[in-house]
Structure formats: structure tokens, C-alpha cells
Scaffold this active site. Structure first.
Site, PDB file in Angstrom:
ATOM      1  CG  ASP A   1      41.361  30.054  37.605  1.00  0.00           C
ATOM      2  OD1 ASP A   1      40.962  31.328  37.761  1.00  0.00           O
ATOM      3  OD2 ASP A   1      41.661  29.200  38.351  1.00  0.00           O
TER       4      ASP A   1
ATOM      5  NE  ARG B   1      45.899  58.502  45.032  1.00  0.00           N
ATOM      6  CZ  ARG B   1      45.029  58.856  45.940  1.00  0.00           C
ATOM      7  NH1 ARG B   1      43.828  58.282  45.599  1.00  0.00           N
ATOM      8  NH2 ARG B   1      45.270  59.435  46.974  1.00  0.00           N
TER       9      ARG B   1
HETATM   10  O1  F6P Z   1      40.147  28.625  40.467  1.00  0.00           O
HETATM   11  C1  F6P Z   1      39.471  29.859  40.675  1.00  0.00           C
HETATM   12  C2  F6P Z   1      39.562  30.753  41.641  1.00  0.00           C
HETATM   13  O2  F6P Z   1      38.981  31.603  41.429  1.00  0.00           O
HETATM   14  C3  F6P Z   1      41.262  31.214  41.315  1.00  0.00           C
HETATM   15  O3  F6P Z   1      41.335  32.154  40.282  1.00  0.00           O
HETATM   16  C4  F6P Z   1      41.537  31.652  42.560  1.00  0.00           C
HETATM   17  O4  F6P Z   1      43.091  31.547  42.747  1.00  0.00           O
HETATM   18  C5  F6P Z   1      41.016  30.498  43.677  1.00  0.00           C
HETATM   19  O5  F6P Z   1      39.842  29.939  42.884  1.00  0.00           O
HETATM   20  C6  F6P Z   1      40.420  31.236  44.704  1.00  0.00           C
HETATM   21  O6  F6P Z   1      39.926  30.049  45.459  1.00  0.00           O
HETATM   22  P1  F6P Z   1      39.086  30.343  47.073  1.00  0.00           P
HETATM   23  O7  F6P Z   1      37.750  30.644  46.433  1.00  0.00           O
HETATM   24  O8  F6P Z   1      39.102  29.080  47.633  1.00  0.00           O
HETATM   25  O9  F6P Z   1      39.649  31.249  47.879  1.00  0.00           O
END
Ligand code: F6P
Length: 325
Positions: free
Chosen positions: A131, A166
């Protein structure tokens, strides 16, 4: 807490490409510094459940190129409780672990901060998250690889989007941060990015419609940051209702963004941060995240690193706007 003889390493939260390179670097730099190294499996869960193994240099051979984390990962609910953290501390003492190195994102480093404060344990953090939302470091382990994955996907979607003329709304991860969406959009030549940091999202959509589509582009790509309410589906539905003349599709990239072999940048970043973590301990640092700013290794106090307000440069928003005409 006296001299540090033994360190424990864990990965926590969402995995990120480059975590293995970090585990390798910490292990090897730790051994080179004369420390005993222990791998803790499944994040804080493993500390609570004693899933701990002695690590030698062989344990981290042949992993620099591998995505995911050989230590496994988890989001531990038990560690969020004082009782869970007490268990973790008791196990740490029992195992002779004098300091903890945590590779993870916001939540994981927040956990390390509380743990360090409660039990006076030296903790060092490495920013491991796709992130890129940790403060005090230019970038985080995994972010560059994920950005490249997003660009590869958008390039592919553009082929079909162009053939069918699209509009595609492509949803990317990032939790509450728009770095992946904004820079993914710039790097893939997308027409717009819709990110949480920009509160004028609705207007952005209007602008994009009038500017991009009316100039008869043969396809349009909009990169949207994930959001429970205003993700790609929300914007696609809006366009379908308000502009039924357009052929709209949605693509949610999902967890494929977290996988894959880490990029060279992520491997180098993880290696530098891993060595930096051991150096920090040798210098008596504790309760800091190791980051890189302006190509220098820096120590960022946990309380600063986890503030969820890392800004996206306005310049990046301008660049996308100018180049998408
Ligand atoms: O923090 C990393 C991340 O991949 C975020 O981008 C995302 O919102 C979240 O983790 C998804 O988490 P999980 O793998 O628990 O669905």
C-alpha cells in the site's frame, strides 16, 4: 533489557513481494553480527503459539526471488488483547529472544509499538506492504512490484478495451491510500485515477467523461482505489445510468496484485532495510521503523510511521491530468 544476543523475525498482515528478501537480509546480517536468529511463523500468532524455529543462513537460501513470505503471515486478533501480548512476551523470554524485528504494514507496526511499550522489548519495524502508506519512508517493500503488476494488467485490459471501444473501471488495492491507483494510472497511460486522497472524486468523473470520451478516444481506462462504497462498481454503475451511450466494464484486480517475484527495486530495498535493522539494534535503537528517504537509511519512530496521513503529491495528480488529454 540488557545485551541483545538473539533476535526473532516475523512477517505480519498482508504479504508483500520482497518480504522474503527482507527475511534473508535480516537473518544473514544478524548472523554476521554474531546474533542468534529465530524465525517466528504466522506473525504474532506464532509468537503466541510458539511456532518458532532457529534460523541459519541455509534457511534463507534461494528465497530472494520468491513472492509471499516463507514465515507465513496472519492478522492476529489475540495479539490485539493484553492477554495475547502477555503470552507472546512470556514465550519470547522462554525462547531467549531479546529483540523482535517485524516486517509488515500499519497494523503490524502499531502492534509492535504497543508491545514494545508494554514490555520494554526492543522492537524494530520494516515497512512491508504493497500500500506504500507508511510515513517517513519514500517507499515500502512490495509497492514497486505491485505497481508493475498493475501496469502489466492494465496494458492487457487496454487491448480488449480498444478493440471494443469500451470504458474500463479497474479497481486496485491500497486500503485507504491511493498510491497504487495514482501511479498505476500514470504508468499505464490511463485517463484518470479515482483516489481517496482527492475529495473531488465525483467532479473528476465528470471531467473525465467530458474530456476523455468526447475527444473520441477509442478506449478509456480509469483506475479506481478500492473502497467499500465507492469502488469501481460504483463508478461504472454511475456511468451506465448517466451516460447509457457508453459501453462500460469493470475489472477488479484483487489479490493477484500481491503475488509474484519481487522487482529488483523491492529486492534492493528489502536488503538495505534488513541490514539497516541489524545496524539499528547495534546502535541501541529501538521502537523505530527502518525506512529509506532520499536514498539514505533512516530511523522513523513507530508513532510517526503509522500515522495514516502519508500525502500524495499534488504534482502526481497534475501529471496525470495533463497527460490524459
Ligand atoms: O494491506 C495490504 C492489502 O492488500 C490491502 O491493499 C487490501 O485492502 C488488504 O490488504 C486485503 O486484505 P486481505 O488479504 O485480508 O483480503
Amino acid at each position: 533489557m540488557g545485551k541483545i544476543n538473539c533476535i526473532g523475525i516475523l512477517t505480519s498482515g498482508g504479504d508483500a513481494p520482497g518480504m522474503n528478501a527482507a527475511i534473508r537480509a535480516i537473518t544473514r546480517a544478524g548472523i554476521a553480527a554474531g546474533l542468534k536468529v529465530k524465525g517466528i511463523y504466522r506473525g504474532y500468532e506464532g509468537l503466541i503459539n510458539k511456532e518458532i524455529k532457529d534460523f541459519t543462513t541455509e534457511n534463507v537460501s534461494n528465497i530472494i526471488q520468491r513472492g509471499g513470505t516463507i514465515l507465513k503471515t496472519a492478522r492476529s486478533k489475540e495479539f490485539m488483547t493484553p492477554e495475547g501480548r502477555k503470552k507472546a512476551y512470556d514465550n519470547m523470554v522462554e525462547q531467549g529472544i531479546d529483540a523482535l524485528i517485524v516486517i509488515g504494514g500499519n497494523g503490524s507496526l502499531a502492534g509492535a509499538r504497543i508491545f514494545a511499550e508494554e514490555f520494554d522489548v526492543p522492537c524494530i519495524g520494516l515497512p512491508g506492504t504493497i500500500d506504500n502508506d507508511l510515513n517517513g519512508t519514500d517507499t515500502t517493500i512490495g509497492y514497486d512490484t505491485t505497481l508493475n503488476t498493475i501496469v502489466e494488467c492494465v496494458d492487457k485490459i487496454r487491448d480488449t478495451a480498444t478493440s471494443h471501444e469500451r470504458i474500463f473501471f479497474i479497481e486496485v488495492m491500497g486500503r485507504d491510500a491511493g498510491f497504487l491507483a495514482q501511479n498505476g494510472a500514470i504508468a499505464s497511460g490511463a485517463e484518470a485515477a479515482i483516489i481517496p486522497e482527492d475529495s473531488t472524486n465525483a467532479d473528476q468523473l465528470e471531467q473525465f467523461i467530458s474530456r476523455g470520451i468526447r475527444k473520441s478516444k477509442s478506449s478509456s481506462m480509469v483506475i479506481v482505489s478500492e473502497s467499500p462504497k465507492c469502488g469501481a462498481m460504483y463508478y461504472a454503475d454511475r456511468v451506465k445510468n448517466e451516460y447509457p451511450e457508453f459501453d462500460v466494464r469493470v475489472s477488479i484486480l484483487g489479490h493477484l496484485q500481491r503475488g509474484g517475484s519481487p522487482s529488483a527495486s523491492d529486492r534492493i530495498l528489502a536488503s538495505r532495510l534488513g541490514v539497516g535493522a541489524i545496524r539499528a539494534l547495534q546502535e541501541g535503537q529501538r521502537n523505530v521503523m527502518i525506512g529509506i528517504r532520499n536514498d539514505e537509511v533512516v530511523y522513523v519512530p513507530f508513532c510517526n510511521a503509522i500515522k495514516s496521513d502519508k500525502p500524495i503529491k499534488k504534482e502526481l495528480i497534475d501529471v496525470l491530468g495533463i497527460l490524459s488529454i
